[in-house]
Design an enzyme around this catalytic site. Structure first.
Site, mmCIF file in Angstrom:
data_model
loop_
_atom_site.group_PDB
_atom_site.id
_atom_site.type_symbol
_atom_site.label_atom_id
_atom_site.label_comp_id
_atom_site.label_asym_id
_atom_site.label_seq_id
_atom_site.Cartn_x
_atom_site.Cartn_y
_atom_site.Cartn_z
ATOM 1 N N THR A 157 76.052 -43.714 31.621
ATOM 2 C CA THR A 157 75.726 -43.092 32.566
ATOM 3 C C THR A 157 74.418 -42.272 32.431
ATOM 4 O OG1 THR A 157 77.967 -42.277 33.467
ATOM 5 C CG2 THR A 157 76.378 -40.610 33.925
ATOM 6 N N ARG B 42 86.610 -45.863 43.537
ATOM 7 C CA ARG B 42 86.723 -45.014 42.595
ATOM 8 C C ARG B 42 85.624 -44.054 42.419
ATOM 9 N NH1 ARG B 42 84.025 -43.593 37.837
ATOM 10 N NH2 ARG B 42 85.201 -42.475 36.300
ATOM 11 N N VAL B 43 85.739 -42.841 42.449
ATOM 12 C CA VAL B 43 84.590 -41.852 42.330
ATOM 13 C C VAL B 43 84.933 -41.074 41.051
ATOM 14 C CG1 VAL B 43 83.435 -39.895 43.279
ATOM 15 C CG2 VAL B 43 84.190 -41.850 44.729
ATOM 16 N N GLY B 44 83.724 -40.985 40.252
ATOM 17 C CA GLY B 44 83.901 -40.332 38.964
ATOM 18 C C GLY B 44 83.381 -38.797 39.186
ATOM 19 N N ASP B 45 83.139 -38.110 38.066
ATOM 20 C CA ASP B 45 82.739 -36.734 37.929
ATOM 21 C C ASP B 45 81.252 -36.692 38.338
ATOM 22 O OD1 ASP B 45 82.124 -38.530 35.315
ATOM 23 O OD2 ASP B 45 80.820 -36.731 34.881
ATOM 24 N N THR C 267 77.983 -37.146 30.672
ATOM 25 C CA THR C 267 78.638 -38.392 30.419
ATOM 26 C C THR C 267 79.866 -38.653 29.873
ATOM 27 O OG1 THR C 267 77.560 -40.606 29.922
ATOM 28 C CG2 THR C 267 77.421 -38.849 28.477
ATOM 29 N N GLY C 268 80.190 -39.926 30.125
ATOM 30 C CA GLY C 268 81.646 -40.049 29.663
ATOM 31 C C GLY C 268 82.712 -40.616 30.894
HETATM 32 N N1 GLY Z 1 80.960 -40.220 33.819
HETATM 33 C C1 GLY Z 1 80.628 -41.135 34.909
HETATM 34 C C2 GLY Z 1 81.927 -41.662 35.565
HETATM 35 O O1 GLY Z 1 83.144 -41.350 35.050
HETATM 36 O O2 GLY Z 1 81.828 -42.216 36.656
#
Ligand code: GLY
Length: 291
Positions: free
Chosen positions: A158, A186-189, A209-210
């Site tokens: 990321t 799926r949606v991340g942070d 990131t992560g």
């Molecule tokens: N940090 C990016 C994600 O998990 O989508």
């Protein structure tokens, strides 16, 4: 980190700093820095974004500035080279914070944002059956290779940036293609304000990131800013909150943390994190690991 990634990071820092040096806003420096990384194809964002298990790239991004707490975000956008610019447009051109899915893509197209390259689009339209044995075997092989090379599966790249401008405003942004082996949708942070990104002139700016699922559950970016607001240094705030992530939920992440007085920290609980910084003196500092 490959030499090409190191060069790209260095170039991105130079572009971002040039904007700040000319008196430009921190949010634009963040956008342009991330934009170069998105178009490079060398990171998991924009041109290099991961695909979800149905073969489609759905990207997330957000940006926030700390003077007025303005923020914009995009989730599950498709076919757009610069999701970070779409996020900035949500911040500046609408009274919303987050647009998602096909309407987010339509929003970016309305503003004539550059599409992903034809090569990427063609590879995407070629399609693959996620349930096929060939794909399952390939994923198994990849996991074994990752294990044998002692790489982390979440070294997925990321991209993010934080900046402080001459007016004393901080900003943060992030852009991503998500993680490996994602269900469609799926949606991340990264597009969730307070999770992947936060910026407030009264506390600081953070970009994460992560693995997003852990970052979301502990609202990491805002949690780090809250520590900064109580007087913790960027190093202490990042260390304490990343420790919490590991001890409470065995999460995996890295953070860019900047305080309004210009102190900053880059910390991670992953084996690697390609990142860098520059204050205009000497040449940009880029490394693959930070203690
Ligand atoms: N940090 C990016 C994600 O998990 O989508």
């Amino acid at each position: 980190m490959t030499p090409a990634q190191a060069t790209c990071l260095s170039d991105a820092l130079v572009i971002g700093y040039a904007i700040l040096e000319q008196g430009g806003p921190a949010a634009i420096a963040v956008e342009c820095t991330i934009g170069l990384l998105e178009q490079s194809g060398l990171f998991n964002a924009g041109e290099g974004a991961n695909r979800q298990l149905d073969g489609v790239q759905r990207m997330d991004a957000s940006i926030m500035e700390g003077a007025h707490l303005k923020a914009g975000a995009i989730a599950s956008i498709e076919g757009i080279l610069h999701p970070i610019t779409a996020a900035r447009l949500v911040m500046e051109a609408t009274n919303h914070v987050l647009l998602a899915g096909p309407p987010a893509t339509a929003f970016a197209q309305y503003y004539k944002l550059e599409p992903l390259s034809k090569g990427r689009a063609l590879r995407r339209s070629a399609g693959r059956s996620p349930a096929s044995m060939a794909v399952a075997q390939t994923m198994e092989l990849y996991r074994a290779m990752v294990k044998s090379q002692r790489m982390e599966k979440d070294q997925h790249g990321t991209v993010g940036a934080v900046a402080l401008d001459r007016a004393g405003t901080v900003a943060a942004g992030a852009s991503t293609g998500g993680v490996d082996s994602m269900l469609p949708g799926r949606v991340g942070d990264s597009p969730l304000i307070g999770c992947g990104v936060y910026a407030d002139n009264q506390s600081g700016a953070v970009s994460m990131t992560g693995i997003g699922e852990g970052i979301i559950r502990l609202v990491l970016a805002k949690t780090m800013c809250d520590r900064l607001a109580t007087g913790a240094s960027p190093t202490v705030a990042a260390r304490q909150v990343l420790r919490l992530l590991v001890s409470r939920i065995k999460g995996s992440a890295g953070a860019l943390v900047l305080s309004p007085d210009g102190r900053f920290a880059i910390r991670h609980v992953t084996p690697y994190m390609a990142a860098g910084w520059w204050n205009g003196i000497g040449s940009p500092k880029v490394r693959g690991q930070f203690s």
